[in-house]
Motif scaffolding. Structure first.
Motif, PDB file in Angstrom:
ATOM      1  N   VAL A 188     -21.776   4.711  -4.961  1.00 18.81           N
ATOM      2  CA  VAL A 188     -20.652   5.404  -4.328  1.00 18.81           C
ATOM      3  C   VAL A 188     -19.468   4.456  -4.177  1.00 18.81           C
ATOM      4  N   CYS A 189     -18.289   4.922  -4.587  1.00 15.91           N
ATOM      5  CA  CYS A 189     -17.042   4.210  -4.346  1.00 15.91           C
ATOM      6  C   CYS A 189     -16.407   4.821  -3.106  1.00 15.91           C
ATOM      7  N   LEU A 190     -16.056   4.008  -2.134  1.00 20.45           N
ATOM      8  CA  LEU A 190     -15.584   4.501  -0.838  1.00 20.45           C
ATOM      9  C   LEU A 190     -14.102   4.861  -0.836  1.00 20.45           C
ATOM     10  N   GLU A 191     -13.820   6.115  -0.955  1.00 22.82           N
ATOM     11  CA  GLU A 191     -12.442   6.601  -0.940  1.00 22.82           C
ATOM     12  C   GLU A 191     -11.737   6.237   0.363  1.00 22.82           C
ATOM     13  N   ALA A 192     -12.481   6.215   1.463  1.00 26.84           N
ATOM     14  CA  ALA A 192     -11.892   5.925   2.768  1.00 26.84           C
ATOM     15  C   ALA A 192     -11.368   4.496   2.873  1.00 26.84           C
ATOM     16  N   LEU A 193     -11.873   3.588   2.047  1.00 25.00           N
ATOM     17  CA  LEU A 193     -11.485   2.178   2.132  1.00 25.00           C
ATOM     18  C   LEU A 193     -10.704   1.674   0.927  1.00 25.00           C
ATOM     19  N   MET A 194     -10.607   2.484  -0.128  1.00 22.55           N
ATOM     20  CA  MET A 194     -10.006   2.022  -1.375  1.00 22.55           C
ATOM     21  C   MET A 194      -8.725   2.775  -1.706  1.00 22.55           C
ATOM     22  N   ALA A 195      -7.676   2.000  -2.009  1.00 19.60           N
ATOM     23  CA  ALA A 195      -6.448   2.604  -2.522  1.00 19.60           C
ATOM     24  C   ALA A 195      -6.777   3.255  -3.865  1.00 19.60           C
ATOM     25  N   GLN A 196      -5.945   4.188  -4.290  1.00 13.68           N
ATOM     26  CA  GLN A 196      -6.260   4.983  -5.482  1.00 13.68           C
ATOM     27  C   GLN A 196      -6.527   4.139  -6.721  1.00 13.68           C
ATOM     28  N   SER A 197      -5.733   3.107  -6.972  1.00 14.85           N
ATOM     29  CA  SER A 197      -5.953   2.284  -8.170  1.00 14.85           C
ATOM     30  C   SER A 197      -7.299   1.566  -8.114  1.00 14.85           C
ATOM     31  N   LEU A 198      -7.690   1.085  -6.945  1.00 19.03           N
ATOM     32  CA  LEU A 198      -8.977   0.430  -6.785  1.00 19.03           C
ATOM     33  C   LEU A 198     -10.109   1.450  -6.901  1.00 19.03           C
ATOM     34  N   LEU A 199      -9.923   2.615  -6.314  1.00 17.19           N
ATOM     35  CA  LEU A 199     -10.919   3.680  -6.398  1.00 17.19           C
ATOM     36  C   LEU A 199     -11.143   4.094  -7.851  1.00 17.19           C
ATOM     37  N   ASP A 200     -10.063   4.241  -8.600  1.00 19.46           N
ATOM     38  CA  ASP A 200     -10.176   4.598 -10.016  1.00 19.46           C
ATOM     39  C   ASP A 200     -10.946   3.533 -10.787  1.00 19.46           C
ATOM     40  N   ALA A 201     -10.633   2.259 -10.524  1.00 16.17           N
ATOM     41  CA  ALA A 201     -11.338   1.164 -11.200  1.00 16.17           C
ATOM     42  C   ALA A 201     -12.818   1.161 -10.824  1.00 16.17           C
ATOM     43  N   CYS A 202     -13.096   1.366  -9.572  1.00 14.25           N
ATOM     44  CA  CYS A 202     -14.483   1.416  -9.106  1.00 14.25           C
ATOM     45  C   CYS A 202     -15.233   2.558  -9.783  1.00 14.25           C
ATOM     46  N   ASN A 203     -14.651   3.750  -9.763  1.00  9.86           N
ATOM     47  CA  ASN A 203     -15.317   4.910 -10.362  1.00  9.86           C
ATOM     48  C   ASN A 203     -15.570   4.729 -11.857  1.00  9.86           C
ATOM     49  N   SER A 204     -14.693   4.009 -12.536  1.00  9.23           N
ATOM     50  CA  SER A 204     -14.883   3.800 -13.974  1.00  9.23           C
ATOM     51  C   SER A 204     -15.996   2.802 -14.266  1.00  9.23           C
ATOM     52  N   GLN A 205     -16.399   2.018 -13.258  1.00  5.63           N
ATOM     53  CA  GLN A 205     -17.405   0.971 -13.458  1.00  5.63           C
ATOM     54  C   GLN A 205     -18.698   1.193 -12.684  1.00  5.63           C
ATOM     55  N   ILE A 206     -18.742   2.206 -11.841  1.00  2.00           N
ATOM     56  CA  ILE A 206     -19.854   2.360 -10.902  1.00  2.00           C
ATOM     57  C   ILE A 206     -21.204   2.548 -11.595  1.00  2.00           C
ATOM     58  N   GLN A 207     -21.255   3.208 -12.728  1.00  2.00           N
ATOM     59  CA  GLN A 207     -22.544   3.439 -13.396  1.00  2.00           C
ATOM     60  C   GLN A 207     -23.220   2.140 -13.815  1.00  2.00           C
ATOM     61  N   GLY A 208     -22.457   1.152 -14.223  1.00  2.71           N
ATOM     62  CA  GLY A 208     -23.040  -0.136 -14.575  1.00  2.71           C
ATOM     63  C   GLY A 208     -23.191  -1.061 -13.386  1.00  2.71           C
ATOM     64  N   MET A 209     -22.291  -0.896 -12.426  1.00  2.18           N
ATOM     65  CA  MET A 209     -22.261  -1.766 -11.261  1.00  2.18           C
ATOM     66  C   MET A 209     -23.403  -1.475 -10.287  1.00  2.18           C
ATOM     67  N   ALA A 210     -23.656  -0.206 -10.013  1.00  2.00           N
ATOM     68  CA  ALA A 210     -24.639   0.171  -8.994  1.00  2.00           C
ATOM     69  C   ALA A 210     -26.030  -0.401  -9.278  1.00  2.00           C
ATOM     70  N   PRO A 211     -26.576  -0.239 -10.481  1.00  2.00           N
ATOM     71  CA  PRO A 211     -27.918  -0.793 -10.722  1.00  2.00           C
ATOM     72  C   PRO A 211     -27.970  -2.320 -10.571  1.00  2.00           C
ATOM     73  N   ALA A 212     -26.912  -2.990 -11.010  1.00  2.00           N
ATOM     74  CA  ALA A 212     -26.882  -4.453 -10.907  1.00  2.00           C
ATOM     75  C   ALA A 212     -26.868  -4.894  -9.446  1.00  2.00           C
ATOM     76  N   LEU A 213     -26.041  -4.233  -8.632  1.00  5.19           N
ATOM     77  CA  LEU A 213     -26.003  -4.569  -7.198  1.00  5.19           C
ATOM     78  C   LEU A 213     -27.317  -4.215  -6.512  1.00  5.19           C
ATOM     79  N   ALA A 214     -27.862  -3.056  -6.808  1.00  5.93           N
ATOM     80  CA  ALA A 214     -29.118  -2.624  -6.180  1.00  5.93           C
ATOM     81  C   ALA A 214     -30.246  -3.600  -6.518  1.00  5.93           C
ATOM     82  N   ALA A 215     -30.258  -4.115  -7.731  1.00  5.34           N
ATOM     83  CA  ALA A 215     -31.313  -5.040  -8.152  1.00  5.34           C
ATOM     84  C   ALA A 215     -31.279  -6.355  -7.374  1.00  5.34           C
ATOM     85  N   MET A 216     -30.113  -6.709  -6.830  1.00  2.17           N
ATOM     86  CA  MET A 216     -29.995  -7.948  -6.057  1.00  2.17           C
ATOM     87  C   MET A 216     -30.583  -7.823  -4.662  1.00  2.17           C
ATOM     88  N   GLY A 217     -30.791  -6.603  -4.202  1.00  2.14           N
ATOM     89  CA  GLY A 217     -31.337  -6.389  -2.870  1.00  2.14           C
ATOM     90  C   GLY A 217     -30.240  -6.281  -1.826  1.00  2.14           C
TER      91      GLY A 217
END
Length: 121
Positions: A42-71
């Motif tokens: 999940v990319c937090l709309e409440a904390l991210m300006a639109q440009s950051l939110l857009d960047a996050c949403n474009s990368q979240i599918q690859g980012m989430a598993p990598a972050l989750a794997a770190m614990g």
């Protein structure tokens, strides 16, 4: 998988930033929320300006598993703060339960939302 860069947004102005006088971190809580939610896909709309939110949403599918794997976040250490023309940037060392330590930058808030969040290994 190492995460080299997650969010776009740390502008070139950050490279010419001036050290801030304050040595206390102000953005621990929002950074914790952003990392934790990103690990859940999940990319937090409440904390991210639109440009950051857009960047996050474009990368979240690859980012989430990598972050989750770190614990879970085990420890956060404030490293520094810088004043830039676009606002304060803070640097944090974040240690995850799996032992990985990543350096995160967060800041440059505008209208209550962050315009910059980035990470390096």
């Amino acid at each position: 998988m190492r995460i080299q860069t997650i969010f776009a947004g740390v502008a070139a102005a950050a490279l010419m930033a001036f050290p801030a006088m304050a040595q206390d971190g102000q953005y621990r809580e929002p950074l914790t929320r952003i990392i934790t939610e990103a690990a859940d896909g999940v990319c937090l709309e409440a904390l991210m300006a639109q440009s950051l939110l857009d960047a996050c949403n474009s990368q979240i599918q690859g980012m989430a598993p990598a972050l989750a794997a770190m614990g879970a976040i085990e420890e956060m250490t404030f490293m520094s703060a810088e004043d830039t023309p676009e606002g304060r940037l803070e640097t944090w060392a974040v240690k995850f339960a799996g032992g990985e330590i990543l350096t995160w930058v967060i800041g440059q808030p505008h209208d209550g939302k962050f315009t910059s969040v980035a990470v390096s290994g």
